[in-house]
Design a protein around this motif. Structure first.
Motif, PDB file in Angstrom:
ATOM      1  N   GLY A  73      -8.816  11.781  -8.525  1.00  0.00           N
ATOM      2  CA  GLY A  73     -10.196  11.384  -8.801  1.00  0.00           C
ATOM      3  C   GLY A  73     -10.604  10.059  -8.202  1.00  0.00           C
ATOM      4  N   LYS A  74      -9.858   9.595  -7.197  1.00  0.00           N
ATOM      5  CA  LYS A  74     -10.146   8.315  -6.561  1.00  0.00           C
ATOM      6  C   LYS A  74     -10.083   8.469  -5.045  1.00  0.00           C
ATOM      7  N   TYR A  75     -10.892   7.682  -4.342  1.00  0.00           N
ATOM      8  CA  TYR A  75     -10.791   7.542  -2.894  1.00  0.00           C
ATOM      9  C   TYR A  75     -10.108   6.210  -2.607  1.00  0.00           C
ATOM     10  N   TYR A  76      -8.938   6.270  -1.972  1.00  0.00           N
ATOM     11  CA  TYR A  76      -8.181   5.069  -1.638  1.00  0.00           C
ATOM     12  C   TYR A  76      -8.473   4.642  -0.202  1.00  0.00           C
ATOM     13  N   GLU A 101      -6.578  -0.329  -2.905  1.00  0.00           N
ATOM     14  CA  GLU A 101      -7.982  -0.399  -3.304  1.00  0.00           C
ATOM     15  C   GLU A 101      -8.565   1.008  -3.379  1.00  0.00           C
ATOM     16  N   PHE A 102      -9.389   1.236  -4.408  1.00  0.00           N
ATOM     17  CA  PHE A 102      -9.991   2.559  -4.538  1.00  0.00           C
ATOM     18  C   PHE A 102     -11.380   2.464  -5.136  1.00  0.00           C
ATOM     19  N   ILE A 103     -12.129   3.539  -4.974  1.00  0.00           N
ATOM     20  CA  ILE A 103     -13.366   3.754  -5.698  1.00  0.00           C
ATOM     21  C   ILE A 103     -13.241   5.113  -6.366  1.00  0.00           C
ATOM     22  N   GLU A 104     -13.624   5.203  -7.605  1.00  0.00           N
ATOM     23  CA  GLU A 104     -13.575   6.484  -8.287  1.00  0.00           C
ATOM     24  C   GLU A 104     -14.570   7.442  -7.651  1.00  0.00           C
ATOM     25  N   VAL A 105     -14.162   8.692  -7.519  1.00  0.00           N
ATOM     26  CA  VAL A 105     -15.041   9.716  -6.946  1.00  0.00           C
ATOM     27  C   VAL A 105     -16.346   9.776  -7.738  1.00  0.00           C
ATOM     28  N   TRP A 146       0.838  -1.204   0.000  1.00  0.00           N
ATOM     29  CA  TRP A 146       0.000   0.000   0.000  1.00  0.00           C
ATOM     30  C   TRP A 146       0.874   1.255   0.000  1.00  0.00           C
ATOM     31  N   ASP A 147       0.420   2.264  -0.734  1.00  0.00           N
ATOM     32  CA  ASP A 147       1.111   3.557  -0.752  1.00  0.00           C
ATOM     33  C   ASP A 147       0.578   4.502   0.320  1.00  0.00           C
ATOM     34  N   THR A 148      -0.590   4.164   0.885  1.00  0.00           N
ATOM     35  CA  THR A 148      -1.216   4.994   1.907  1.00  0.00           C
ATOM     36  C   THR A 148      -1.662   4.101   3.052  1.00  0.00           C
ATOM     37  N   ASP A 149      -2.132   4.698   4.140  1.00  0.00           N
ATOM     38  CA  ASP A 149      -2.693   3.936   5.252  1.00  0.00           C
ATOM     39  C   ASP A 149      -3.989   3.297   4.767  1.00  0.00           C
ATOM     40  N   PRO A 150      -4.084   1.953   4.771  1.00  0.00           N
ATOM     41  CA  PRO A 150      -5.286   1.295   4.242  1.00  0.00           C
ATOM     42  C   PRO A 150      -6.562   1.677   4.976  1.00  0.00           C
ATOM     43  N   PHE A 151      -6.427   2.098   6.232  1.00  0.00           N
ATOM     44  CA  PHE A 151      -7.617   2.383   7.029  1.00  0.00           C
ATOM     45  C   PHE A 151      -7.842   3.886   7.202  1.00  0.00           C
ATOM     46  N   GLU A 152      -7.395   4.616   6.209  1.00  0.00           N
ATOM     47  CA  GLU A 152      -7.643   6.046   6.125  1.00  0.00           C
ATOM     48  C   GLU A 152      -8.003   6.376   4.687  1.00  0.00           C
ATOM     49  N   VAL A 153      -9.092   7.102   4.484  1.00  0.00           N
ATOM     50  CA  VAL A 153      -9.501   7.469   3.133  1.00  0.00           C
ATOM     51  C   VAL A 153      -8.607   8.603   2.630  1.00  0.00           C
ATOM     52  N   VAL A 154      -7.996   8.376   1.481  1.00  0.00           N
ATOM     53  CA  VAL A 154      -7.123   9.371   0.853  1.00  0.00           C
ATOM     54  C   VAL A 154      -7.654   9.647  -0.546  1.00  0.00           C
ATOM     55  N   GLU A 155      -7.939  10.914  -0.839  1.00  0.00           N
ATOM     56  CA  GLU A 155      -8.408  11.294  -2.171  1.00  0.00           C
ATOM     57  C   GLU A 155      -7.225  11.724  -3.025  1.00  0.00           C
TER      58      GLU A 155
END
Length: 387
Positions: free
Chosen positions: A96-99, A364-368, A84-93
């Motif tokens: 155009g994606k929320y990780y 993992e992400f969802i597009e905004v 992971w490039d970010t904390d998996p349990f923190e939403v990072v925008e």
């Protein structure tokens, strides 16, 4: 009055709870119950008697039957070993994606469902809205059946269930069923130079795995039925993903462990595949016992998920199509809790934001845009229930 949280605020909060399937989800359920209570919504729980896991369901609107049920699961898959490039349990925008773990599968939908329930509490609903949050979906859809049973007689029976697994907000009306069997091959250890006097559990287990390969080859070559042809792939598949066993390279393996999983197209009987597997197990076991009588193969059920059968003019499908405008035919090969709701007497459809290809992945992400499309869907759903 407690402020109403936005869908993004709700998703951020839900993802902050590391509800990996092997761990408890109770802190998340506690928080959801408290947030709903702050808006005058009574929640009900199913409490698992064997582990620290809770399901939750709630109802808003008139106390009559016919509710739309928004169904989601609260557990997520592990992040262990994933880059992971970010904390998996923190939403990072970003871009155009929320990780975050669960943004796509499926706390994004859970957040939207909670948002819709609270909005419904303050709206003039003519038709009720319910939410059902389960657990242990990621390990075999184990938490939904007892939750569905617990709902009966506590809240008025709903008639249309929207399971929010990621489908790019398309109406998915069918998916494969699944079953899995833990397999323990128990051999007999001897020095490998005398292997003919012992039973190598790994090599015996390999015969079962090769049988699975043969079945896949045959299924792939066969002409699919009209219903099976709607799926990709259009046939039942057999799979072993993890295998373990053995003591040393020069000792015949005493133990071999693996799970044999089946993804069965609608129209085929899962029980027939179970019977076929057990017949092959007994055949291999008999060959083992001809060498050493005390050897054996132990089989135990791992999961059993019914298929989602396409419905003729289904209430859930019709509702989703009316809101989304999607009139195409969509079927998927992954399993969900939709088939379990269908077995419980509900009309069911899958419709949720995000792409299933992102589920379980590192970063993992969802597009905004997809998350916003889900928000728009829920806004229209609440409005429709007020008509």
């Amino acid at each position: 009055m407690t402020p109403r949280m936005t869908p993004l605020e709700l998703m951020t909060k839900l993802i902050s709870f590391p509800t990996v399937s092997r761990d408890t989800n109770i802190p998340l359920i506690d928080w959801v119950e408290g947030y709903l209570a702050s808006h005058g919504i009574e929640s009900h729980r199913y409490i698992d008697p064997d582990q620290p896991k809770h399901g939750l369901f709630a109802h808003v609107g008139p106390q009559v039957e016919g509710a739309v049920v928004l169904s989601g699961h609260t557990d997520v898959v592990p992040v262990d070993g994933q880059p992971w490039d970010t904390d998996p349990f923190e939403v990072v925008e970003k871009d155009g994606k929320y990780y975050g773990r669960g943004t796509c599968d499926m706390k994004g939908f859970d957040a939207l469902a909670i948002w819709a329930l609270v909005e419904g509490q303050y709206a003039d609903l003519k038709r009720p809205l319910q939410i059902a949050l389960s657990f242990d979906e990621e390990v075999g859809c184990l938490g939904a059946p007892p939750l569905i049973e617990a709902m009966q007689g506590v809240v008025p029976k709903g008639n249309a269930v929207i399971v929010g697994e990621p489908s790019m907000m398309q109406a998915v009306t069918g998916h494969k069923g699944g079953s899995g069997f833990n397999t323990h091959v128990i051999g007999f250890e001897v020095h490998s130079s005398l292997l003919h006097t012992g039973v190598n559990a790994i090599m015996a287990g390999a015969k079962l795995i090769e049988w699975a390969n043969q079945m896949n080859t045959e299924n792939m070559a066969a002409k699919p039925t009209e219903l099976a042809a709607m799926f990709d792939p259009p046939f039942t598949t057999l799979h072993v993903g993890i295998i373990s066993g053995g003591t040393a390279h020069n000792i015949t393996a005493k133990d071999c462990h693996f799970a044999m999983d089946f993804r069965v197209v609608p129209g085929e009987d899962k029980d027939k595949w179970k019977i076929a597997y057990l017949e092959k197990v007994r055949e291999v076991e008999a060959a083992m016992q001809a060498v050493v009588p005390e050897t054996r193969i132990e089989i135990s059920p791992r999961f059993d998920v019914p298929a989602l059968q396409p419905e003729q003019d289904g209430l859930a499908e019709t509702l989703v199509r009316q809101i989304t405008g999607d009139n195409a035919s969509h079927k998927v090969s992954y399993g969900t809790e939709a088939g379990q709701f269908q077995q419980g007497g509900y009309s069911a459809v899958i419709c949720g934001p995000g792409d299933i290809a992102q589920a379980h992945q590192p970063n993992e992400f969802i597009e905004v845009a997809q998350f916003n499309a889900g928000h728009d869907f829920m806004t229209k759903l609440v409005a429709r229930l007020c008509d």
